[in-house]
Motif scaffolding. Structure first.
Motif, PDB file in Angstrom:
ATOM      1  N   THR B 366       0.854  -1.184   0.000  1.00 32.44           N
ATOM      2  CA  THR B 366       0.000   0.000   0.000  1.00 32.44           C
ATOM      3  C   THR B 366       0.885   1.228   0.000  1.00 32.44           C
ATOM      4  O   THR B 366       1.816   1.318   0.817  1.00 32.44           O
ATOM      5  N   SER B 367       0.616   2.173  -0.899  1.00 29.10           N
ATOM      6  CA  SER B 367       1.483   3.341  -1.019  1.00 29.10           C
ATOM      7  C   SER B 367       0.640   4.595  -1.193  1.00 29.10           C
ATOM      8  O   SER B 367      -0.209   4.651  -2.073  1.00 29.10           O
ATOM      9  N   ARG B 368       0.861   5.578  -0.346  1.00 31.10           N
ATOM     10  CA  ARG B 368       0.088   6.818  -0.493  1.00 31.10           C
ATOM     11  C   ARG B 368       0.812   7.748  -1.457  1.00 31.10           C
ATOM     12  O   ARG B 368       1.983   8.094  -1.249  1.00 31.10           O
ATOM     13  N   ARG B 369       0.102   8.104  -2.502  1.00 36.73           N
ATOM     14  CA  ARG B 369       0.649   8.968  -3.557  1.00 36.73           C
ATOM     15  C   ARG B 369      -0.302  10.134  -3.746  1.00 36.73           C
ATOM     16  O   ARG B 369      -1.471   9.917  -4.061  1.00 36.73           O
ATOM     17  N   GLY B 370       0.188  11.344  -3.542  1.00 35.34           N
ATOM     18  CA  GLY B 370      -0.664  12.514  -3.718  1.00 35.34           C
ATOM     19  C   GLY B 370      -1.882  12.475  -2.817  1.00 35.34           C
ATOM     20  O   GLY B 370      -2.974  12.874  -3.214  1.00 35.34           O
ATOM     21  N   GLY B 371      -1.719  11.935  -1.611  1.00 35.75           N
ATOM     22  CA  GLY B 371      -2.816  11.929  -0.657  1.00 35.75           C
ATOM     23  C   GLY B 371      -3.767  10.764  -0.809  1.00 35.75           C
ATOM     24  O   GLY B 371      -4.720  10.647  -0.051  1.00 35.75           O
ATOM     25  N   ARG B 372      -3.526   9.897  -1.783  1.00 35.06           N
ATOM     26  CA  ARG B 372      -4.432   8.763  -1.989  1.00 35.06           C
ATOM     27  C   ARG B 372      -3.661   7.454  -1.888  1.00 35.06           C
ATOM     28  O   ARG B 372      -2.543   7.347  -2.387  1.00 35.06           O
ATOM     29  N   PHE B 373      -4.324   6.482  -1.276  1.00 31.12           N
ATOM     30  CA  PHE B 373      -3.692   5.177  -1.133  1.00 31.12           C
ATOM     31  C   PHE B 373      -3.863   4.367  -2.412  1.00 31.12           C
ATOM     32  O   PHE B 373      -4.972   4.241  -2.949  1.00 31.12           O
ATOM     33  N   GLN B 374      -2.757   3.833  -2.905  1.00 31.00           N
ATOM     34  CA  GLN B 374      -2.750   3.032  -4.132  1.00 31.00           C
ATOM     35  C   GLN B 374      -1.943   1.763  -3.890  1.00 31.00           C
ATOM     36  O   GLN B 374      -1.220   1.644  -2.900  1.00 31.00           O
ATOM     37  N   ILE B 375      -2.067   0.829  -4.829  1.00 34.29           N
ATOM     38  CA  ILE B 375      -1.269  -0.389  -4.787  1.00 34.29           C
ATOM     39  C   ILE B 375      -0.028  -0.170  -5.650  1.00 34.29           C
ATOM     40  O   ILE B 375      -0.149   0.204  -6.823  1.00 34.29           O
ATOM     41  N   ALA B 376       1.144  -0.384  -5.070  1.00 31.08           N
ATOM     42  CA  ALA B 376       2.394  -0.226  -5.811  1.00 31.08           C
ATOM     43  C   ALA B 376       3.187  -1.519  -5.717  1.00 31.08           C
ATOM     44  O   ALA B 376       2.998  -2.315  -4.792  1.00 31.08           O
ATOM     45  N   VAL B 377       4.067  -1.722  -6.697  1.00 30.15           N
ATOM     46  CA  VAL B 377       4.901  -2.922  -6.707  1.00 30.15           C
ATOM     47  C   VAL B 377       6.337  -2.505  -7.002  1.00 30.15           C
ATOM     48  O   VAL B 377       6.576  -1.607  -7.814  1.00 30.15           O
ATOM     49  N   THR B 378       7.285  -3.104  -6.298  1.00 28.77           N
ATOM     50  CA  THR B 378       8.700  -2.751  -6.441  1.00 28.77           C
ATOM     51  C   THR B 378       9.518  -4.025  -6.615  1.00 28.77           C
ATOM     52  O   THR B 378       9.296  -5.025  -5.923  1.00 28.77           O
ATOM     53  N   ASN B 379      10.464  -3.972  -7.558  1.00 31.49           N
ATOM     54  CA  ASN B 379      11.405  -5.074  -7.750  1.00 31.49           C
ATOM     55  C   ASN B 379      12.480  -4.976  -6.664  1.00 31.49           C
ATOM     56  O   ASN B 379      13.109  -3.931  -6.507  1.00 31.49           O
ATOM     57  N   VAL B 380      12.682  -6.065  -5.911  1.00 29.65           N
ATOM     58  CA  VAL B 380      13.571  -5.981  -4.749  1.00 29.65           C
ATOM     59  C   VAL B 380      15.034  -5.839  -5.149  1.00 29.65           C
ATOM     60  O   VAL B 380      15.857  -5.425  -4.334  1.00 29.65           O
ATOM     61  N   VAL B 381      15.373  -6.166  -6.398  1.00 25.50           N
ATOM     62  CA  VAL B 381      16.762  -6.038  -6.832  1.00 25.50           C
ATOM     63  C   VAL B 381      16.999  -4.681  -7.479  1.00 25.50           C
ATOM     64  O   VAL B 381      17.912  -3.946  -7.102  1.00 25.50           O
ATOM     65  N   THR B 382      16.149  -4.327  -8.442  1.00 26.74           N
ATOM     66  CA  THR B 382      16.388  -3.091  -9.191  1.00 26.74           C
ATOM     67  C   THR B 382      15.738  -1.879  -8.531  1.00 26.74           C
ATOM     68  O   THR B 382      16.054  -0.744  -8.878  1.00 26.74           O
ATOM     69  N   LEU B 383      14.807  -2.122  -7.599  1.00 25.00           N
ATOM     70  CA  LEU B 383      14.000  -1.085  -6.959  1.00 25.00           C
ATOM     71  C   LEU B 383      13.056  -0.383  -7.941  1.00 25.00           C
ATOM     72  O   LEU B 383      12.415   0.619  -7.593  1.00 25.00           O
ATOM     73  N   ALA B 384      12.977  -0.881  -9.183  1.00 32.48           N
ATOM     74  CA  ALA B 384      12.004  -0.320 -10.125  1.00 32.48           C
ATOM     75  C   ALA B 384      10.613  -0.484  -9.536  1.00 32.48           C
ATOM     76  O   ALA B 384      10.283  -1.518  -8.964  1.00 32.48           O
ATOM     77  N   THR B 385       9.804   0.564  -9.678  1.00 32.54           N
ATOM     78  CA  THR B 385       8.502   0.621  -9.006  1.00 32.54           C
ATOM     79  C   THR B 385       7.413   1.017  -9.981  1.00 32.54           C
ATOM     80  O   THR B 385       7.637   1.826 -10.872  1.00 32.54           O
ATOM     81  N   ARG B 386       6.244   0.428  -9.794  1.00 30.55           N
ATOM     82  CA  ARG B 386       5.096   0.812 -10.612  1.00 30.55           C
ATOM     83  C   ARG B 386       3.866   0.895  -9.716  1.00 30.55           C
ATOM     84  O   ARG B 386       3.690   0.077  -8.822  1.00 30.55           O
ATOM     85  N   VAL B 387       3.028   1.884  -9.964  1.00 25.65           N
ATOM     86  CA  VAL B 387       1.756   2.012  -9.249  1.00 25.65           C
ATOM     87  C   VAL B 387       0.679   1.349 -10.107  1.00 25.65           C
ATOM     88  O   VAL B 387       0.577   1.615 -11.299  1.00 25.65           O
TER      89      VAL B 387
END
Lengths: 197, 450
Positions: B366-387
């Motif tokens: 769970t990740s709050r972005r701009g005041g709103r909670f969204q689902i985000a995913v992060t690669n544990v090696v590259t740290l690349a992230t997508r909402v």
């Protein structure tokens, strides 16, 4: 029902008589607190004649000091009447105590030290924003903040039990700051009494 | 666990030796192309190929049945069809496109209409009743060769109809795709529909919702044991929030950790032997681990801030958790004994609720972005992230499916908190709960068969 009602009729009169008007002297609460045996035997003032003359509900009349009531609701109500703050509030995502909160807790500490048998539960609460899981941790930190501060003012830590409810027990359920600010709180309540002796 | 349950409920018989035939499409997916800019891209569709065209004409025999048997036959067909659709591996060519079918018994001739529709594989289902039991035979034919490639027969009482359908659907997926399906997986969650927040379990598709706890208090944070034999959870029923384990077979609840003022957010180690959790100690909340009976407790974190909500990695060597040590909640990683603590998330101002992908390469949270909670995913090696979600509705509490292709999560987009399932890239969102407020999904793992 009758018994409880009569306690309520008797209590305010006696306490007012013995302590003077609490509104006039809010800063010096504890020194005015009566010793319980005196309460029972003190003759009532003339204006409260009828009330006091009502026969006591039970032959064992230990409850005339509400602080000694077996009913903890009575105890909590009486404490509150004497200036105990059952709730202190927090800023969003904060565990620190404001100046106002410290003042309220200082008065609570004096009242609790005057009643050394009381066991206090400190509940930590959070508003609905944020995750349920993190808010449980936040509630625990808030309750601990209050416990630590009461402890620093001389309240025995062994009397203070804490529990977190996070956002699981809101007092107000609208999604607005007016409501959230009421839910970001630590709630203090007498939940037991140690045996004296 | 799974094979044992099946033995109790239905007998499955392999009656055509499909193993000696070539396994079409059963190869492992090819390696993904090397990522060109790993710091900005996150590939969530690795090894995906165009959907396989699978023809499923109406199951044969349903029309000759009546009463409960006919109902079971329809449920069987619906279950198989939906499971294969939900899997995302197939383009299903169904009755609407197939029309009336006549069977000559000569498969070279019978597959012809399906070949004309562009189908690669044909699924034939036959149902019949034997007293109060239903018998289902499922067959797969390779259309190019008109050869049978898989055939299974199941027999069981009407009450296990859906379980039989799920079992066959996963056999089809295993055979055609070479990966385990999720049709027999379950989602644990919390619901307040009984008047109290209790732990519930449902099939992966939202069917068969049933209450696990009856504490009439507040119970939350269910976490599956890796083998699916137990759920760990937090409950207030005996005072302070404490950790319990519910045995799924006996429905017995055992305390794990009840001492102290707060024990929350349990997660099982992948061998099922230990539980990591958050515990209040010396006025702060830290991560601990213990064995399933509450013995051998070890403290894993020592920060001055809140550390909570651990999630044990599928390989067991790491634990993801939430910490406020940087000023607001973020996801961190550490070794399972507490060493090597490091920050995983840097975007968003409130991250919590880490859930590992089954392969251990991604963490969804769970990740709050701009005041709103969204689902985000992060690669544990590259740290690349997508909402993965957008808009209002407070999207929270994600959990990976056991095949890594789907994510269950909670949203208020329709008013109350409900559980939804979406594809791992954020598409194809489906609501799976309706009644009451439903929260905190945790998707069971499926034991990988040798």
């Amino acid at each position: 029902m009758n018994r409880k009602l009569m306690i309520w009729m008797v209590v305010p009169v006696l306490v007012t008589f013995l302590t003077g008007c609490p509104k006039k002297k809010p800063a010096t609460p504890t020194t005015d607190l009566p010793v319980e045996t005196e309460v029972v035997e003190t003759p009532p003032p003339a204006t409260t004649q009828e009330v006091v003359q009502t026969p006591p509900p039970e032959p064992v009349d230990e409850t005339e000091d509400p602080m000694l009531s077996a009913d903890l609701q009575v105890v909590n109500d009486e404490l509150r009447r004497r200036g105990f703050s059952p709730d202190v509030f927090f800023e969003y995502d904060e565990i620190s105590l404001s100046e106002e909160t410290r003042e309220r807790l200082a008065r609570n500490a004096e009242l609790l030290k005057a009643q050394p048998t009381f066991q206090v539960t400190i509940e930590g609460h959070a508003d609905e924003r944020g995750t349920n899981e993190y808010n449980l941790a936040l509630g625990d930190r808030r309750a601990n903040s209050v416990r630590d501060y009461l402890g620093s003012l001389g309240v025995d830590g062994g009397r203070l039990r804490i529990i977190t409810y996070g956002e699981e027990r809101p007092v107000c359920t609208e999604s607005a700051e007016s409501c959230w600010s009421q839910n970001r709180r630590a709630h203090m309540i007498i939940t037991g009494r140690a045996n004296v002796g | 666990m799974r094979s044992k349950a099946l033995a109790l409920t239905a007998s499955a018989v392999l009656f055509v030796a499909g193993l000696s035939l070539p396994r079409i499409f059963a190869q492992e997916p090819p390696n993904p192309p090397p990522e060109q800019a790993p710091e900005v891209t996150l590939e969530l569709n690795r090894g995906q190929r165009p959907p396989m065209k699978l023809a499923i004409p109406p199951f044969r025999g349903t029309q000759t049945l009546s009463g409960a048997a006919a109902g079971a036959a329809r449920e069987m067909e619906q279950t198989v069809r939906r499971d294969l659709e939900n899997s995302g591996y197939f383009e299903i060519i169904g009755p609407d496109r197939i029309g009336a079918v006549t069977w000559s018994g000569n498969m070279q001739r019978d597959v012809e209409p399906f070949r004309a529709l562009g189908a690669e594989t044909l699924l034939l289902g036959d149902v019949r009743a034997e007293g109060d039991r239903i018998v289902f035979e499922g067959r797969l034919f390779d259309i190019a060769s008109a050869q049978p490639i898989l055939a299974k027969r199941y027999r069981g009482s009407f009450t296990v109809t859906r379980r039989i359908g799920h079992t066959f659907a996963d056999e089809v997926i295993r055979y055609l795709v070479g990966r385990p399906g999720i049709s027999l997986s379950s989602i644990a969650f919390t619901s307040d529909r009984s008047g109290h927040k209790e732990i519930w379990v449902m099939d992966y598709d939202g069917q068969n919702q049933r209450r696990i706890t009856g504490h009439r208090s507040t119970s939350m944070s269910p976490a599956w044991s890796p083998s699916g034999d137990a759920l760990a959870y937090t409950s207030f029923f005996n005072g302070p929030p404490s950790i319990y384990v519910a045995d799924m077979a006996t429905n017995r609840k055992q305390p794990v950790v009840t001492s102290g003022s707060m024990n929350t957010t349990p997660t099982f180690s992948p061998d099922g032997g230990r539980v990591a959790f958050a515990r209040s100690v010396e006025g702060n909340v830290e991560i601990f681990s213990t064995d399933r009976s509450g013995k051998g407790m070890r403290r894993l974190t020592h920060s001055n801030a809140i550390d909570t909500n651990p999630s044990w990695s599928p390989r067991g060597s790491e634990i993801a958790f939430t910490s406020g040590r940087a000023g607001n909640p973020h996801i961190y990683l550490m070794d399972s004994e507490g060493a090597n603590q490091r920050r995983l998330t840097f975007d968003g101002d409130y991250n919590d609720g880490a859930s590992w992908s089954p392969e251990g390469d991604l963490i969804v949270y769970t990740s709050r972005r701009g005041g709103r909670f969204q689902i985000a995913v992060t690669n544990v090696v590259t740290l690349a992230t997508r909402v993965l979600t957008s808009g209002a509705g407070e999207n929270e509490s994600p959990a990976f499916s056991p095949d890594a292709r789907k994510i269950a999560f909670v949203s208020r987009r329709s008013g109350r908190k409900q559980i939804y399932v979406m594809d791992v890239n954020g598409g194809n969102v489906q609501q799976v709960t309706q009644e009451g407020n439903n929260d905190m999904p945790d998707w069971s793992r499926i034991p990988v068969e040798p």
